[in-house]
Design a protein around this motif. Structure first.
Motif, PDB file in Angstrom:
ATOM      1  N   ALA A 330       0.839  -1.206   0.000  1.00  0.00           N
ATOM      2  CA  ALA A 330       0.000   0.000   0.000  1.00  0.00           C
ATOM      3  C   ALA A 330       0.873   1.254   0.000  1.00  0.00           C
ATOM      4  CB  ALA A 330      -0.926  -0.002   1.210  1.00  0.00           C
ATOM      5  N   LEU A 331       1.964   1.228   0.763  1.00  0.00           N
ATOM      6  CA  LEU A 331       2.855   2.385   0.802  1.00  0.00           C
ATOM      7  C   LEU A 331       3.504   2.608  -0.567  1.00  0.00           C
ATOM      8  CD1 LEU A 331       4.368   4.646   2.246  1.00  0.00           C
ATOM      9  CD2 LEU A 331       6.050   2.948   3.006  1.00  0.00           C
ATOM     10  N   ALA A 337       1.858   6.475  -7.010  1.00  0.00           N
ATOM     11  CA  ALA A 337       0.746   7.283  -7.533  1.00  0.00           C
ATOM     12  C   ALA A 337       1.024   8.770  -7.306  1.00  0.00           C
ATOM     13  CB  ALA A 337      -0.557   6.867  -6.861  1.00  0.00           C
ATOM     14  N   ALA A 338       1.569   9.096  -6.130  1.00  0.00           N
ATOM     15  CA  ALA A 338       1.871  10.504  -5.833  1.00  0.00           C
ATOM     16  C   ALA A 338       2.916  11.054  -6.799  1.00  0.00           C
ATOM     17  CB  ALA A 338       2.359  10.633  -4.388  1.00  0.00           C
ATOM     18  N   ALA A 339       3.927  10.240  -7.109  1.00  0.00           N
ATOM     19  CA  ALA A 339       4.974  10.683  -8.041  1.00  0.00           C
ATOM     20  C   ALA A 339       4.401  10.855  -9.441  1.00  0.00           C
ATOM     21  CB  ALA A 339       6.126   9.674  -8.042  1.00  0.00           C
ATOM     22  N   LYS A 340       3.586   9.904  -9.841  1.00  0.00           N
ATOM     23  CA  LYS A 340       2.996   9.944 -11.182  1.00  0.00           C
ATOM     24  C   LYS A 340       2.137  11.199 -11.326  1.00  0.00           C
ATOM     25  CE  LYS A 340       0.733   6.854 -14.455  1.00  0.00           C
ATOM     26  NZ  LYS A 340      -0.726   7.079 -14.485  1.00  0.00           N
ATOM     27  N   ASP A 341       1.283  11.449 -10.324  1.00  0.00           N
ATOM     28  CA  ASP A 341       0.389  12.603 -10.403  1.00  0.00           C
ATOM     29  C   ASP A 341       1.170  13.915 -10.395  1.00  0.00           C
ATOM     30  OD1 ASP A 341      -1.598  10.771 -10.467  1.00  0.00           O
ATOM     31  OD2 ASP A 341      -2.343  11.145  -8.425  1.00  0.00           O
ATOM     32  N   ALA A 342       2.311  13.914  -9.724  1.00  0.00           N
ATOM     33  CA  ALA A 342       3.122  15.136  -9.683  1.00  0.00           C
ATOM     34  C   ALA A 342       4.029  15.250 -10.911  1.00  0.00           C
ATOM     35  CB  ALA A 342       3.967  15.155  -8.411  1.00  0.00           C
ATOM     36  N   GLY A 343       4.067  14.188 -11.736  1.00  0.00           N
ATOM     37  CA  GLY A 343       4.921  14.205 -12.917  1.00  0.00           C
ATOM     38  C   GLY A 343       6.406  14.120 -12.569  1.00  0.00           C
ATOM     39  N   ILE A 344       6.717  13.484 -11.445  1.00  0.00           N
ATOM     40  CA  ILE A 344       8.120  13.334 -11.025  1.00  0.00           C
ATOM     41  C   ILE A 344       8.579  11.922 -11.382  1.00  0.00           C
ATOM     42  CG2 ILE A 344       9.697  13.274  -9.044  1.00  0.00           C
ATOM     43  CD1 ILE A 344       8.635  16.029  -9.256  1.00  0.00           C
ATOM     44  N   PRO A 345       9.606  11.783 -12.232  1.00  0.00           N
ATOM     45  CA  PRO A 345      10.066  10.427 -12.572  1.00  0.00           C
ATOM     46  C   PRO A 345      10.644   9.731 -11.345  1.00  0.00           C
ATOM     47  CG  PRO A 345      11.531  12.083 -13.532  1.00  0.00           C
ATOM     48  CD  PRO A 345      10.398  12.828 -12.890  1.00  0.00           C
ATOM     49  N   ALA A 415       1.583   8.690   2.524  1.00  0.00           N
ATOM     50  CA  ALA A 415       1.316   8.927   1.099  1.00  0.00           C
ATOM     51  C   ALA A 415       0.842  10.367   0.882  1.00  0.00           C
ATOM     52  CB  ALA A 415       0.282   7.923   0.583  1.00  0.00           C
ATOM     53  N   ALA A 416       0.031  10.871   1.811  1.00  0.00           N
ATOM     54  CA  ALA A 416      -0.449  12.254   1.693  1.00  0.00           C
ATOM     55  C   ALA A 416       0.714  13.236   1.817  1.00  0.00           C
ATOM     56  CB  ALA A 416      -1.513  12.533   2.760  1.00  0.00           C
ATOM     57  N   ALA A 417       1.631  12.961   2.744  1.00  0.00           N
ATOM     58  CA  ALA A 417       2.815  13.827   2.905  1.00  0.00           C
ATOM     59  C   ALA A 417       3.667  13.792   1.640  1.00  0.00           C
ATOM     60  CB  ALA A 417       3.629  13.374   4.113  1.00  0.00           C
ATOM     61  N   ALA A 418       3.788  12.599   1.049  1.00  0.00           N
ATOM     62  CA  ALA A 418       4.586  12.456  -0.174  1.00  0.00           C
ATOM     63  C   ALA A 418       3.941  13.230  -1.328  1.00  0.00           C
ATOM     64  CB  ALA A 418       4.726  10.980  -0.534  1.00  0.00           C
ATOM     65  N   ARG A 419       2.631  13.173  -1.387  1.00  0.00           N
ATOM     66  CA  ARG A 419       1.897  13.894  -2.431  1.00  0.00           C
ATOM     67  C   ARG A 419       2.207  15.391  -2.352  1.00  0.00           C
ATOM     68  NH1 ARG A 419      -2.109  12.312  -5.824  1.00  0.00           N
ATOM     69  NH2 ARG A 419      -1.854  10.157  -5.160  1.00  0.00           N
ATOM     70  N   LYS A 420       2.157  15.899  -1.135  1.00  0.00           N
ATOM     71  CA  LYS A 420       2.443  17.320  -0.910  1.00  0.00           C
ATOM     72  C   LYS A 420       3.912  17.622  -1.266  1.00  0.00           C
ATOM     73  CE  LYS A 420       2.619  20.420   3.043  1.00  0.00           C
ATOM     74  NZ  LYS A 420       3.245  20.032   4.291  1.00  0.00           N
ATOM     75  N   ALA A 421       4.808  16.766  -0.807  1.00  0.00           N
ATOM     76  CA  ALA A 421       6.245  16.990  -1.050  1.00  0.00           C
ATOM     77  C   ALA A 421       6.553  16.975  -2.547  1.00  0.00           C
ATOM     78  CB  ALA A 421       7.063  15.905  -0.336  1.00  0.00           C
ATOM     79  N   LEU A 422       5.997  15.995  -3.251  1.00  0.00           N
ATOM     80  CA  LEU A 422       6.322  15.826  -4.663  1.00  0.00           C
ATOM     81  C   LEU A 422       5.745  16.953  -5.503  1.00  0.00           C
ATOM     82  CD1 LEU A 422       5.868  11.969  -4.709  1.00  0.00           C
ATOM     83  CD2 LEU A 422       8.017  13.168  -5.165  1.00  0.00           C
ATOM     84  N   LYS A 423       4.569  17.425  -5.138  1.00  0.00           N
ATOM     85  CA  LYS A 423       3.981  18.587  -5.854  1.00  0.00           C
ATOM     86  C   LYS A 423       4.917  19.780  -5.751  1.00  0.00           C
ATOM     87  CE  LYS A 423      -0.930  17.871  -6.360  1.00  0.00           C
ATOM     88  NZ  LYS A 423      -1.737  17.386  -5.226  1.00  0.00           N
ATOM     89  N   GLY A 424       5.510  19.940  -4.563  1.00  0.00           N
ATOM     90  CA  GLY A 424       6.427  21.054  -4.339  1.00  0.00           C
ATOM     91  C   GLY A 424       7.741  20.928  -5.096  1.00  0.00           C
TER      92      GLY A 424
END
Ligand SMILES: *Cc1c(COP(=O)(O)O)cnc(C)c1O
Length: 426
Positions: A330-331, A337-345, A415-424
């Motif tokens: 799950a992690l 998913a967070a990386a993909k949505d943020a467009g980070i390879p 995962a939520a923290a990663a989503r925020k981090a990767l967007k940044g």
């Protein structure tokens, strides 16, 4: 209580770099390390009272989570009986029996005090048993800090760009042959050229000190076949993977039987421990039965044995590795998913509850490919995660460890923290 900042300033006046193990100094990620006051379950808390979800897990041992009540109670009771005797105990026999039962390739065991001691002694034993000097090591694998294994090593030395340590005699380094991970053809070529002088090949069967890199299908079995053909020993360094990727370690997971196995981390239940073991005919070359010397004042220490035995008993219960697989999967999915949505390879690699997120667009199968990762990006990711209360190892080239104490809520928060981090990072 002084702040982390104050403690680090004071630490630098008395400890080298302020730490007792290099990566703890946060040099690869900038800033300063939080000083830790306590930890329980999946959480670790610094001296300023800030709590983090912890994926370092004291670099692997904390598979039950921190300060598991049964382990703590067992250590307290053992301490009342005396903390060290330097003499045989029933606890050592119980620990050895548990290891032999868990890992069928191990017929005899020697307990030591760290992973470094285990690999150092296993290499000496391989040399003593075969009467040969050369050792093969894979680039990016880390086997502790013994001289012959600090050549093209992973972990902190990779993080700091010093994979070949100063102070290792050139003659010692020359007897270590370095090959790329996941390349059986390279191993075959070296053995064909100089097999009769090679004592053994040591490998992390799942590389976990250059980020996490799983072995290619069939790679470990090929190494087994090649080493056997040339009468060299196959040494699995399972200090990280033992009781981590499966109860019986990577050798259970991949169905390959090494001659010698090194263990550490989890089997100490959070206390300082290592062990090595393997085929009886090889192990019996060790003193007092044989000519290869190895010893230790605190080896088989009763507190460490107690913490380890209690941990292994808890791991032996059913469902443990299924739970770890579910939370870890799950992690990994959440991070990918967070990386993909943020467009980070990013390359997400995972074996059981060890995982890594390499910031690169290309697959990572060895040391050279791992080094293509964008470490500047990791640094920013790391700092954002720390700010959001997620405690990661301060290097792109270290594993994340999920424990039995991590809940699905912890995973979702991460995962939520990663989503925020990767967007940044975009
Ligand atoms: C951690 C580690 C070691 C070294 O163990 P220490 O207890 O730190 O000396 C050796 N090999 C592997 C694979 C490790 O992960």
């Amino acid at each position: 209580m002084p702040s982390s900042h104050e403690l680090f300033a004071e630490a630098q006046r008395c400890l080298v770099g302020g730490v007792n193990s290099p990566v703890r100094a946060y040099r690869a990620v900038g800033g300063q390390p939080p000083f830790i006051a306590r930890a329980a379950g999946a959480r670790i808390e610094d001296v300023e009272g800030k709590s983090y979800i912890d994926y370092v897990g004291t670099w692997g041992p904390a598979i039950l989570g921190h300060a598991h009540p049964e382990v703590v109670t067992a250590i307290q009771k053992a301490a009342e009986q005396g903390t060290s005797f330097g003499a045989p105990t029933a606890l050592e026999v119980e620990m050895a029996s548990l290891l032999i039962e868990a890992v069928p390739s191990i017929e005899r065991v020697r307990m030591v005090n760290s992973g470094t001691e285990a690999t150092m002694a296993a290499v000496r034993l391989a040399r003593g048993f075969t009467g040969r000097d050369k050792i093969i090591k894979l680039a990016g694998c880390y086997h502790g800090h013994a001289d012959s294994l600090l050549v093209k090593a992973g972990s902190g030395v990779l993080t700091f760009g010093t994979p070949d340590s100063a102070g290792v005699p050139a003659d010692v380094a020359r007897s270590t042959i370095i090959l790329p991970f996941n390349d059986a053809a390279a191993a075959r070529r070296v053995f064909e050229a100089e097999g009769s002088s090679i004592a053994g090949l040591i490998i992390e069967p799942v590389a976990g000190n250059m980020g996490v890199i799983p072995p290619r299908d069939g790679y470990l079995a090929e190494l087994r076949e090649i080493t056997r053909r040339h009468d060299a020993l196959l040494i699995f360094d399972e200090v990280m993977t033992g009781f981590r990727v499966a109860y019986g370690g990577a050798q259970e997971l991949y169905g390959v039987r090494p001659d010698l196995t090194c263990l550490g981390k989890i089997i100490g239940g959070g206390l300082p421990v290592g062990a090595f073991g393997g085929r009886r005919d090889i192990m019996e070359k060790l003193a007092p039965l044989g000519p290869v010397y190895q010893a230790g004042t605190l080896s088989g220490n009763p507190l460490a044995m107690t913490a380890g035995i209690t941990t292994l008993r808890l791991l032996r219960r059913g469902g443990v590795y299924t739970q770890l697989e579910a939370t870890s999967a799950a992690l990994a999915e959440g991070l990918a998913a967070a990386a993909k949505d943020a467009g980070i390879p990013c390359q997400l690699t995972r074996v059981g509850s060890m995982l890594c997120c390499f910031f690169t667009a290309a697959p990572v199968r060895n040391y050279d490919e791992a080094r293509q990762s964008d470490t500047k990006r990791f640094e920013r990711f790391f700092r954002s995660m720390l700010g959001s209360g997620v405690y990661l190892a301060p290097s792109q080239f270290e594993a994340w460890f999920v424990s039995l104490a991590h809940s699905m809520d912890d995973i979702a928060a991460t995962a939520a923290a990663a989503r925020k981090a990767l967007k940044g990072l975009r």
